[in-house]
Motif scaffolding. Structure first.
Motif, PDB file in Angstrom:
ATOM      1  N   GLY A 120      31.616  -9.146  -8.587  1.00 44.21           N
ATOM      2  CA  GLY A 120      31.718 -10.506  -9.101  1.00 44.21           C
ATOM      3  C   GLY A 120      31.878 -11.518  -7.987  1.00 44.21           C
ATOM      4  O   GLY A 120      31.245 -12.596  -8.000  1.00 44.21           O
ATOM      5  N   ALA A 121      32.723 -11.194  -6.995  1.00 43.19           N
ATOM      6  CA  ALA A 121      32.876 -12.083  -5.845  1.00 43.19           C
ATOM      7  C   ALA A 121      31.562 -12.209  -5.082  1.00 43.19           C
ATOM      8  O   ALA A 121      31.215 -13.295  -4.594  1.00 43.19           O
ATOM      9  N   ALA A 122      30.837 -11.101  -4.983  1.00 52.70           N
ATOM     10  CA  ALA A 122      29.547 -11.135  -4.292  1.00 52.70           C
ATOM     11  C   ALA A 122      28.560 -12.048  -5.019  1.00 52.70           C
ATOM     12  O   ALA A 122      27.788 -12.767  -4.378  1.00 52.70           O
ATOM     13  N   VAL A 123      28.580 -12.045  -6.340  1.00 51.09           N
ATOM     14  CA  VAL A 123      27.697 -12.936  -7.101  1.00 51.09           C
ATOM     15  C   VAL A 123      27.993 -14.396  -6.761  1.00 51.09           C
ATOM     16  O   VAL A 123      27.078 -15.196  -6.524  1.00 51.09           O
ATOM     17  N   GLY A 124      29.289 -14.751  -6.723  1.00 51.95           N
ATOM     18  CA  GLY A 124      29.648 -16.132  -6.398  1.00 51.95           C
ATOM     19  C   GLY A 124      29.216 -16.520  -5.000  1.00 51.95           C
ATOM     20  O   GLY A 124      28.665 -17.612  -4.785  1.00 51.95           O
ATOM     21  N   ALA A 125      29.441 -15.640  -4.034  1.00 50.22           N
ATOM     22  CA  ALA A 125      29.068 -15.946  -2.653  1.00 50.22           C
ATOM     23  C   ALA A 125      27.553 -16.035  -2.488  1.00 50.22           C
ATOM     24  O   ALA A 125      27.027 -16.972  -1.865  1.00 50.22           O
ATOM     25  N   ALA A 158      33.251 -17.268  -4.071  1.00 50.90           N
ATOM     26  CA  ALA A 158      33.477 -15.826  -4.167  1.00 50.90           C
ATOM     27  C   ALA A 158      34.806 -15.522  -4.852  1.00 50.90           C
ATOM     28  O   ALA A 158      34.889 -14.648  -5.731  1.00 50.90           O
ATOM     29  N   PHE A 159      35.851 -16.239  -4.469  1.00 47.23           N
ATOM     30  CA  PHE A 159      37.167 -16.013  -5.060  1.00 47.23           C
ATOM     31  C   PHE A 159      37.158 -16.327  -6.560  1.00 47.23           C
ATOM     32  O   PHE A 159      37.643 -15.525  -7.381  1.00 47.23           O
ATOM     33  N   ALA A 160      36.599 -17.471  -6.942  1.00 47.17           N
ATOM     34  CA  ALA A 160      36.565 -17.871  -8.351  1.00 47.17           C
ATOM     35  C   ALA A 160      35.718 -16.901  -9.180  1.00 47.17           C
ATOM     36  O   ALA A 160      36.106 -16.517 -10.291  1.00 47.17           O
ATOM     37  N   ALA A 161      34.578 -16.472  -8.638  1.00 45.74           N
ATOM     38  CA  ALA A 161      33.714 -15.550  -9.379  1.00 45.74           C
ATOM     39  C   ALA A 161      34.374 -14.182  -9.529  1.00 45.74           C
ATOM     40  O   ALA A 161      34.229 -13.532 -10.574  1.00 45.74           O
ATOM     41  N   ALA A 182      18.757 -18.147   4.194  1.00 45.87           N
ATOM     42  CA  ALA A 182      19.797 -17.741   3.240  1.00 45.87           C
ATOM     43  C   ALA A 182      19.873 -16.223   3.128  1.00 45.87           C
ATOM     44  O   ALA A 182      20.963 -15.653   3.004  1.00 45.87           O
ATOM     45  N   LEU A 183      18.709 -15.556   3.192  1.00 46.27           N
ATOM     46  CA  LEU A 183      18.705 -14.091   3.125  1.00 46.27           C
ATOM     47  C   LEU A 183      19.486 -13.476   4.283  1.00 46.27           C
ATOM     48  O   LEU A 183      20.241 -12.517   4.103  1.00 46.27           O
ATOM     49  N   THR A 184      19.310 -14.037   5.469  1.00 45.91           N
ATOM     50  CA  THR A 184      20.039 -13.531   6.633  1.00 45.91           C
ATOM     51  C   THR A 184      21.536 -13.721   6.458  1.00 45.91           C
ATOM     52  O   THR A 184      22.332 -12.807   6.718  1.00 45.91           O
ATOM     53  N   GLN A 185      21.942 -14.907   5.989  1.00 45.02           N
ATOM     54  CA  GLN A 185      23.367 -15.180   5.795  1.00 45.02           C
ATOM     55  C   GLN A 185      23.963 -14.285   4.709  1.00 45.02           C
ATOM     56  O   GLN A 185      25.086 -13.768   4.855  1.00 45.02           O
ATOM     57  N   ILE A 186      23.213 -14.072   3.637  1.00 47.48           N
ATOM     58  CA  ILE A 186      23.686 -13.210   2.548  1.00 47.48           C
ATOM     59  C   ILE A 186      23.860 -11.773   3.039  1.00 47.48           C
ATOM     60  O   ILE A 186      24.856 -11.114   2.725  1.00 47.48           O
ATOM     61  N   THR A 187      22.899 -11.309   3.820  1.00 45.75           N
ATOM     62  CA  THR A 187      22.963  -9.937   4.331  1.00 45.75           C
ATOM     63  C   THR A 187      24.211  -9.721   5.170  1.00 45.75           C
ATOM     64  O   THR A 187      24.942  -8.738   4.987  1.00 45.75           O
ATOM     65  N   PHE A 188      24.489 -10.645   6.091  1.00 43.99           N
ATOM     66  CA  PHE A 188      25.654 -10.491   6.942  1.00 43.99           C
ATOM     67  C   PHE A 188      26.950 -10.621   6.151  1.00 43.99           C
ATOM     68  O   PHE A 188      27.944  -9.948   6.444  1.00 43.99           O
ATOM     69  N   TRP A 189      26.973 -11.467   5.119  1.00 41.56           N
ATOM     70  CA  TRP A 189      28.189 -11.589   4.305  1.00 41.56           C
ATOM     71  C   TRP A 189      28.458 -10.292   3.550  1.00 41.56           C
ATOM     72  O   TRP A 189      29.595  -9.821   3.486  1.00 41.56           O
ATOM     73  N   GLN A 190      27.402  -9.691   2.994  1.00 42.74           N
ATOM     74  CA  GLN A 190      27.596  -8.470   2.211  1.00 42.74           C
ATOM     75  C   GLN A 190      28.013  -7.280   3.080  1.00 42.74           C
ATOM     76  O   GLN A 190      28.644  -6.353   2.578  1.00 42.74           O
ATOM     77  N   LEU A 191      27.680  -7.310   4.368  1.00 41.31           N
ATOM     78  CA  LEU A 191      28.055  -6.209   5.249  1.00 41.31           C
ATOM     79  C   LEU A 191      29.534  -6.219   5.603  1.00 41.31           C
ATOM     80  O   LEU A 191      30.068  -5.216   6.051  1.00 41.31           O
ATOM     81  N   GLY A 192      30.186  -7.340   5.419  1.00 39.55           N
ATOM     82  CA  GLY A 192      31.616  -7.448   5.690  1.00 39.55           C
ATOM     83  C   GLY A 192      31.914  -7.649   7.163  1.00 39.55           C
ATOM     84  O   GLY A 192      31.392  -6.931   8.020  1.00 39.55           O
ATOM     85  N   SER A 193      32.748  -8.645   7.465  1.00 33.40           N
ATOM     86  CA  SER A 193      33.073  -8.928   8.856  1.00 33.40           C
ATOM     87  C   SER A 193      34.275  -9.863   8.920  1.00 33.40           C
ATOM     88  O   SER A 193      34.550 -10.615   7.980  1.00 33.40           O
ATOM     89  N   LEU A 194      34.986  -9.805  10.047  1.00 34.13           N
ATOM     90  CA  LEU A 194      36.076 -10.742  10.324  1.00 34.13           C
ATOM     91  C   LEU A 194      35.696 -11.678  11.459  1.00 34.13           C
ATOM     92  O   LEU A 194      36.557 -12.335  12.049  1.00 34.13           O
ATOM     93  N   ALA A 214      36.649 -12.593  -0.535  1.00 35.88           N
ATOM     94  CA  ALA A 214      36.183 -13.957  -0.320  1.00 35.88           C
ATOM     95  C   ALA A 214      36.149 -14.322   1.160  1.00 35.88           C
ATOM     96  O   ALA A 214      35.246 -15.041   1.607  1.00 35.88           O
ATOM     97  N   VAL A 215      37.107 -13.837   1.948  1.00 34.36           N
ATOM     98  CA  VAL A 215      37.165 -14.219   3.360  1.00 34.36           C
ATOM     99  C   VAL A 215      36.522 -13.196   4.289  1.00 34.36           C
ATOM    100  O   VAL A 215      36.198 -13.523   5.430  1.00 34.36           O
ATOM    101  N   ALA A 216      36.339 -11.948   3.826  1.00 32.21           N
ATOM    102  CA  ALA A 216      35.846 -10.898   4.722  1.00 32.21           C
ATOM    103  C   ALA A 216      34.567 -10.223   4.239  1.00 32.21           C
ATOM    104  O   ALA A 216      34.036  -9.373   4.952  1.00 32.21           O
ATOM    105  N   GLY A 217      34.065 -10.563   3.056  1.00 32.52           N
ATOM    106  CA  GLY A 217      32.907  -9.868   2.524  1.00 32.52           C
ATOM    107  C   GLY A 217      33.312  -8.537   1.890  1.00 32.52           C
ATOM    108  O   GLY A 217      34.495  -8.268   1.682  1.00 32.52           O
ATOM    109  N   ILE A 218      32.343  -7.702   1.608  1.00 33.06           N
ATOM    110  CA  ILE A 218      32.593  -6.445   0.904  1.00 33.06           C
ATOM    111  C   ILE A 218      32.941  -5.356   1.921  1.00 33.06           C
ATOM    112  O   ILE A 218      32.117  -4.989   2.758  1.00 33.06           O
TER     113      ILE A 218
END
Length: 375
Positions: free
Chosen positions: A136-141, A161-164, A213-225, A291-295
């Motif tokens: 659900g958080a991933a859908v929002g992000a 992400a947090f709200a979703a 946007a695809l590049t940004q989404i990919t990196f968010w889903q991979l998780g990072s600090l 929300a802050v670190a991805g999945i």
């Protein structure tokens, strides 16, 4: 019939041994080693976290010796010491420390949420993603990135992400509730269905997104600090502290729930209310972390398993211990992600999955061998 009015069977039957009364001394004797073991394990985890945090803030492309790190920390705390040069102070206080603190909070949140999920469902395979929080958080992000939303500036992705994530959990709970009650099986199956629907939505958003946007989404889903800042630490801190402070208060009730729902009700546990509170706590912890670190996977699944093997199933230690263990694992994983292929950086979620998957498989095989099968 005997003269006293007893039947022959009753008269000739051997006298029953009185039921043994619990020996308080023996109970205390059993409890002492367990307490000593949990105290030792807590001390080891706390020491490991301190050492890893100090190593992490000093390691990287710009190396900072441990003595300089301690000196700068002491100087900021007013305990003497000396500040670093301008570049060193900026790297330490604006880049490294926010990242380590954020990793600590995210790891503690995921570990504690995993322990609560496994206790609430009575299933060692349960983890926060089961009820749709992560997806659900991933859908929002993903939606906010794909459609270029920017109504909150740099905070748009995090807030969405947090709200979703919270909205998804509430949706799962409402859909699985029937007749004023929520059964575990229904909750899990509803979570699976919502996870599948969320995956379809993410695929749809990816279809409409442009290349940037695809590049940004990919990196968010991979998780990072990698984007850690003090602002993000302050954003996740209230949610993490609230969840981590509330969770241990329900440890005893989780122990009673492990006996089964009906025995727990007879012992005074309001199972439905307990489940509502714990679902909200898990949602708060996991949604803030994602929300802050991805999945980031496997932290909430593996850490409670390890601690249960080491110290037993009691939730008085398992809940706070899983938070401490999750913090240790995530700080260590982030340190490895930054240094293993330096100057490049491995995605944190990929690293935890690469290590966690085979380790969890080994854990399953080991448990199955000990129990002689699952049936």
């Amino acid at each position: 019939m005997t003269e006293d009015g007893e039947t022959h069977d009753e008269a000739t039957a051997p006298a029953r041994a009185p039921s043994p009364t619990p020996d308080p001394h023996r109970t205390r004797t059993r409890t002492r080693p367990r307490r000593a073991r949990t105290a030792l394990l807590t001390a080891v985890l706390a020491a490991a976290l301190a050492v890893l945090a100090l190593l992490s803030v000093g390691s990287g492309a710009y190396g900072i010796p441990l003595s300089d790190v301690l000196g700068s920390l002491a100087h900021r705390a007013g305990l003497g010491g000396a500040p670093l040069d301008r570049v060193g102070e900026s790297v330490l206080w604006n880049v490294r420390l926010p990242r380590v603190v954020l990793g600590l909070l995210v790891g503690a949140s995921l570990g504690c949420a995993g322990a609560l999920m496994q206790g609430m469902f009575g299933n060692p395979l349960a983890e926060p993603g089961v009820i749709g929080i992560s997806s659900g958080a991933a859908v929002g992000a993903v939606a906010s990135i794909a459609f270029g939303l920017g109504f909150l500036g740099n905070w748009t992705v995090t807030v969405c992400a947090f709200a979703a994530g919270l909205a998804t959990v509430l949706l799962v709970y409402v859909l699985s509730r029937s007749g004023g009650r929520t059964e575990v099986v229904t909750l899990i199956l509803t979570g699976i269905a919502v996870n599948a629907f969320a995956g379809a939505l993410i695929g749809l958003f990816l279809f409409f997104a442009d290349n940037a946007a695809l590049t940004q989404i990919t990196f968010w889903q991979l998780g990072s600090l990698a984007q850690a800042t003090w602002a993000k630490v302050l954003a996740v801190l209230p949610c993490a502290l609230a969840g981590l402070c509330v969770a241990p208060l329900y440890a005893r009730r989780l122990d009673l729930l492990a006996l089964g729902e009906r025995p727990a009700r007879h012992l005074g546990v309001d199972v439905e209310r307990l489940r509502i509170v714990l679902v909200l706590v898990v949602a708060l912890l996991t949604a803030a972390a994602v929300a802050v670190a991805g999945i980031i996977t496997f932290v909430g699944l593996v850490i409670p398993h390890l601690l249960r093997m080491a110290a037993g199933p009691g939730h008085r230690f398992l809940v706070p211990g899983s938070a401490l263990g999750g913090a240790v694992v995530l700080v260590a994983a982030d340190l490895a992600a930054r240094t293993v292929v330096a100057p490049a950086e491995l995605p944190l979620g990929v690293l935890t999955a690469l290590i966690g998957s085979p380790f969890f498989f080994w854990l399953l095989r080991r448990t199955r061998r000990r129990q002689g099968g699952w049936a």
